[in-house]
Design a protein around this motif. Structure first.
Motif, PDB file in Angstrom:
ATOM      1  N   ALA A 160       0.811  -1.223   0.000  1.00  0.00           N
ATOM      2  CA  ALA A 160       0.000   0.000   0.000  1.00  0.00           C
ATOM      3  C   ALA A 160       0.841   1.268   0.000  1.00  0.00           C
ATOM      4  O   ALA A 160       0.302   2.381   0.020  1.00  0.00           O
ATOM      5  N   LYS A 161       2.161   1.100  -0.012  1.00  0.00           N
ATOM      6  CA  LYS A 161       3.103   2.225   0.044  1.00  0.00           C
ATOM      7  C   LYS A 161       2.829   3.110   1.262  1.00  0.00           C
ATOM      8  O   LYS A 161       2.797   4.337   1.186  1.00  0.00           O
ATOM      9  N   GLN A 162       2.637   2.427   2.409  1.00  0.00           N
ATOM     10  CA  GLN A 162       2.384   3.120   3.664  1.00  0.00           C
ATOM     11  C   GLN A 162       3.369   2.678   4.739  1.00  0.00           C
ATOM     12  O   GLN A 162       3.003   2.508   5.901  1.00  0.00           O
ATOM     13  N   LEU A 163       4.610   2.490   4.331  1.00  0.00           N
ATOM     14  CA  LEU A 163       5.635   2.095   5.299  1.00  0.00           C
ATOM     15  C   LEU A 163       5.831   3.198   6.336  1.00  0.00           C
ATOM     16  O   LEU A 163       5.926   4.376   5.981  1.00  0.00           O
ATOM     17  N   PRO A 164       5.922   2.827   7.626  1.00  0.00           N
ATOM     18  CA  PRO A 164       6.223   3.827   8.650  1.00  0.00           C
ATOM     19  C   PRO A 164       7.701   4.214   8.609  1.00  0.00           C
ATOM     20  O   PRO A 164       8.469   3.654   7.812  1.00  0.00           O
ATOM     21  N   ASP A 165       8.084   5.141   9.451  1.00  0.00           N
ATOM     22  CA  ASP A 165       9.481   5.584   9.479  1.00  0.00           C
ATOM     23  C   ASP A 165      10.418   4.510  10.023  1.00  0.00           C
ATOM     24  O   ASP A 165      11.536   4.340   9.551  1.00  0.00           O
ATOM     25  N   ILE A 166       9.950   3.797  11.052  1.00  0.00           N
ATOM     26  CA  ILE A 166      10.749   2.776  11.730  1.00  0.00           C
ATOM     27  C   ILE A 166       9.955   1.476  11.725  1.00  0.00           C
ATOM     28  O   ILE A 166       8.747   1.481  11.968  1.00  0.00           O
ATOM     29  N   ILE A 167      10.627   0.375  11.453  1.00  0.00           N
ATOM     30  CA  ILE A 167       9.971  -0.927  11.547  1.00  0.00           C
ATOM     31  C   ILE A 167      10.789  -1.857  12.428  1.00  0.00           C
ATOM     32  O   ILE A 167      12.013  -1.739  12.527  1.00  0.00           O
ATOM     33  N   GLU A 168      10.077  -2.760  13.068  1.00  0.00           N
ATOM     34  CA  GLU A 168      10.726  -3.861  13.762  1.00  0.00           C
ATOM     35  C   GLU A 168      10.755  -5.026  12.785  1.00  0.00           C
ATOM     36  O   GLU A 168       9.778  -5.271  12.065  1.00  0.00           O
ATOM     37  N   LEU A 169      11.869  -5.721  12.714  1.00  0.00           N
ATOM     38  CA  LEU A 169      11.954  -6.855  11.798  1.00  0.00           C
ATOM     39  C   LEU A 169      12.754  -7.978  12.433  1.00  0.00           C
ATOM     40  O   LEU A 169      13.627  -7.749  13.267  1.00  0.00           O
ATOM     41  N   ASP A 170      12.424  -9.192  12.048  1.00  0.00           N
ATOM     42  CA  ASP A 170      13.171 -10.351  12.523  1.00  0.00           C
ATOM     43  C   ASP A 170      14.468 -10.419  11.726  1.00  0.00           C
ATOM     44  O   ASP A 170      14.452 -10.358  10.488  1.00  0.00           O
ATOM     45  N   ALA A 171      15.591 -10.531  12.413  1.00  0.00           N
ATOM     46  CA  ALA A 171      16.911 -10.381  11.793  1.00  0.00           C
ATOM     47  C   ALA A 171      17.118 -11.170  10.502  1.00  0.00           C
ATOM     48  O   ALA A 171      17.692 -10.633   9.547  1.00  0.00           O
ATOM     49  N   PRO A 172      16.674 -12.432  10.397  1.00  0.00           N
ATOM     50  CA  PRO A 172      16.945 -13.151   9.144  1.00  0.00           C
ATOM     51  C   PRO A 172      16.207 -12.597   7.931  1.00  0.00           C
ATOM     52  O   PRO A 172      16.533 -12.940   6.798  1.00  0.00           O
ATOM     53  N   PHE A 173      15.225 -11.726   8.148  1.00  0.00           N
ATOM     54  CA  PHE A 173      14.495 -11.113   7.041  1.00  0.00           C
ATOM     55  C   PHE A 173      15.188  -9.836   6.545  1.00  0.00           C
ATOM     56  O   PHE A 173      14.738  -9.231   5.570  1.00  0.00           O
ATOM     57  N   LEU A 174      16.267  -9.433   7.220  1.00  0.00           N
ATOM     58  CA  LEU A 174      16.936  -8.181   6.875  1.00  0.00           C
ATOM     59  C   LEU A 174      17.406  -8.160   5.423  1.00  0.00           C
ATOM     60  O   LEU A 174      17.235  -7.146   4.718  1.00  0.00           O
ATOM     61  N   ALA A 175      18.002  -9.252   4.957  1.00  0.00           N
ATOM     62  CA  ALA A 175      18.538  -9.272   3.595  1.00  0.00           C
ATOM     63  C   ALA A 175      17.438  -9.026   2.572  1.00  0.00           C
ATOM     64  O   ALA A 175      17.658  -8.344   1.559  1.00  0.00           O
ATOM     65  N   ASN A 176      16.254  -9.554   2.833  1.00  0.00           N
ATOM     66  CA  ASN A 176      15.142  -9.345   1.921  1.00  0.00           C
ATOM     67  C   ASN A 176      14.743  -7.874   1.866  1.00  0.00           C
ATOM     68  O   ASN A 176      14.546  -7.305   0.786  1.00  0.00           O
ATOM     69  N   TYR A 177      14.664  -7.236   3.037  1.00  0.00           N
ATOM     70  CA  TYR A 177      14.260  -5.831   3.086  1.00  0.00           C
ATOM     71  C   TYR A 177      15.328  -4.917   2.512  1.00  0.00           C
ATOM     72  O   TYR A 177      15.019  -3.925   1.841  1.00  0.00           O
TER      73      TYR A 177
END
Length: 428
Positions: free
Chosen positions: A77-94
């Motif tokens: 939806a192109k509504q990403l917030p300024d800061i996100i929490e993410l699970d570390a192994p997903f970092l490469a994808n993001y």
């Protein structure tokens, strides 16, 4: 003169507090977490706003089990917030998808210098070797034991990584524990977290790696020939055999059998966070040991939920200002300490006696330096973990390990092929 200064300061504070919302710098942060963590985040945000009245923080909550789905929807939806929490192994994808930006320019240098090596590792994108995310904590899994039961069978209790049990020792201990009055299951593998939980990959991939294989070849980025190799088949067959023999807690029994009334589970291969839960009821009867050496080498996991600044942030400097405050917050650290959080900042480690030499969880911190292996840092990780979860569900339910792993490997390779190999991954 002193009174006049106080009056001026009070008037300035009052004026800032009444600034219209549009005059304030707004920071949005998406997160997950249990109710106590949600409350802690709200409190830290309120404290930041009180100290910085020209800023406003909006917290966006998504339930843990659907967090990645909600984040995906925000991306679409192109509504990403300024800061996100993410699970570390997903970092490469993001990072590969350019949803997050290098974070070092926006974080207080003192916080960056305070990071442990494992914290840096979990937040670093391997292609450009830049830091994209940061956390207060990291994570690990240890082997918990019931001291009463272990002493009853005369089991050797490992005290450090270097004297961890071998697979043979573990299975011999389990066989003896199965005959002890009160023990319903020798070992809890926390299948109660569910078949779609990241726990499946986080925990069981270490068994594969210890026994000489992996989820994917980390040079060619091909899963076929690695995930479905003979060592991986043997590793998953071992877990299947334990389940068939009634040696492990079934999924239907929940996640507290180690410390439930009567202590029906004698051992628990559990996360660092489990210590706080179990110790409340077991006291000194809980023993913390390193993960067993299932194969030729000991392996433990790392990586936890960390924070990143998105490419959608219009004011990344403001996002970094809040994150720096957030990570240094006493309120946040007090909450983390109460949950036996695994330190990812040196200053937090120094104030966490649980992980200090001689502390009850010191072996977990020792594993970080000696045996930790991150989950594959590849953009296809979301597919890698889902494919492995599905394979393990089939295997635990009696399916053929070779066929299940071969199907998972093909699914992973097809995903990578469909994305042209995710260049520059897999290129020389």
């Amino acid at each position: 003169m002193g009174k006049r200064l106080l009056i001026v300061a009070a008037l300035a504070a009052a004026t800032a507090a009444t600034l219209p919302a549009e005059a304030k710098t707004k920071i949005t942060m998406m997160h997950q977490g249990t109710a106590d963590w949600v409350q802690t985040y709200k409190q830290v945000a309120a404290e930041f706003e009180a100290a910085n009245p020209d800023y406003e923080v909006e917290l966006i909550y998504a339930p843990h089990d659907s967090y990645n789905e909600k984040l995906g929807a925000a991306i679409t939806a192109k509504q990403l917030p300024d800061i996100i929490e993410l699970d570390a192994p997903f970092l490469a994808n993001y990072a590969w998808s350019k949803y997050v930006v290098p974070i070092s320019p926006y974080i207080d240098p003192a916080i960056l210098a305070d990071m442990t090596a494992s914290n840096v590792a979990q937040g670093t994108y391997p292609i450009d070797n830049k830091l994209y995310a940061i956390g207060l904590a990291d994570s690990s899994i240890v082997l918990y034991g019931n001291r009463k039961y272990l002493e009853q069978i005369g089991a050797r209790i490992p005290t450090g990584v270097d004297d961890a049990w071998t697979r043979e020792e573990l299975e011999a201990v389990m066989a003896k524990l199965a005959k002890v009055d009160g023990v319903k299951w020798p070992l809890d593998l926390f299948r109660g977290y569910g078949i779609k939980s990241e726990w499946v990959t986080y925990a069981f991939s270490t068994v594969l790696q210890s026994m000489g294989c992996d989820l994917i070849d980390r040079k060619t980025w091909k899963a076929t020939g690695t995930l479905d190799s003979e060592p991986c088949v043997k590793a998953t067959k071992m877990l299947q055999d334990w389940a068939k023999a009634g040696m492990v807690v079934p999924q239907s029994a929940g996640t507290n059998q180690f410390y439930a009334a009567g202590n029906p589970a004698a051992l628990a291969m559990g996360g660092h966070w489990f210590y706080a839960e179990a110790q409340k009821t077991m006291g000194d009867n809980i023993v913390v040991m390193p993960l067993p050496k299932f194969g030729d080498k000991a392996v433990s996991p790392n990586g936890t939920w960390i924070w990143a600044i998105t490419s959608a942030a219009k004011n990344p400097e403001a996002a970094g200002k809040f994150l720096s405050y957030f990570l240094a917050s006493k309120t946040l650290r007090d909450q983390a300490r109460s949950q036996s959080a695994y330190p990812g900042l040196k200053s937090f480690a120094a104030s966490s006696p649980l992980y200090a030499p001689g502390g009850a969880m010191a072996v977990a911190f020792d594993q970080a330096d000696k045996t930790a292996v991150a989950r594959p840092p590849h953009p296809a990780y979301p597919t890698i973990t889902v494919a492995f979860m599905e394979a393990m569900d089939t295997i635990f339910n009696g399916g053929d390990p070779k066929k299940a792993l071969n199907k998972a490997a093909r699914k992973i390779d097809e995903e990578i092929e469909d994305n042209a190999g995710y260049p520059p991954f897999g290129t020389k």
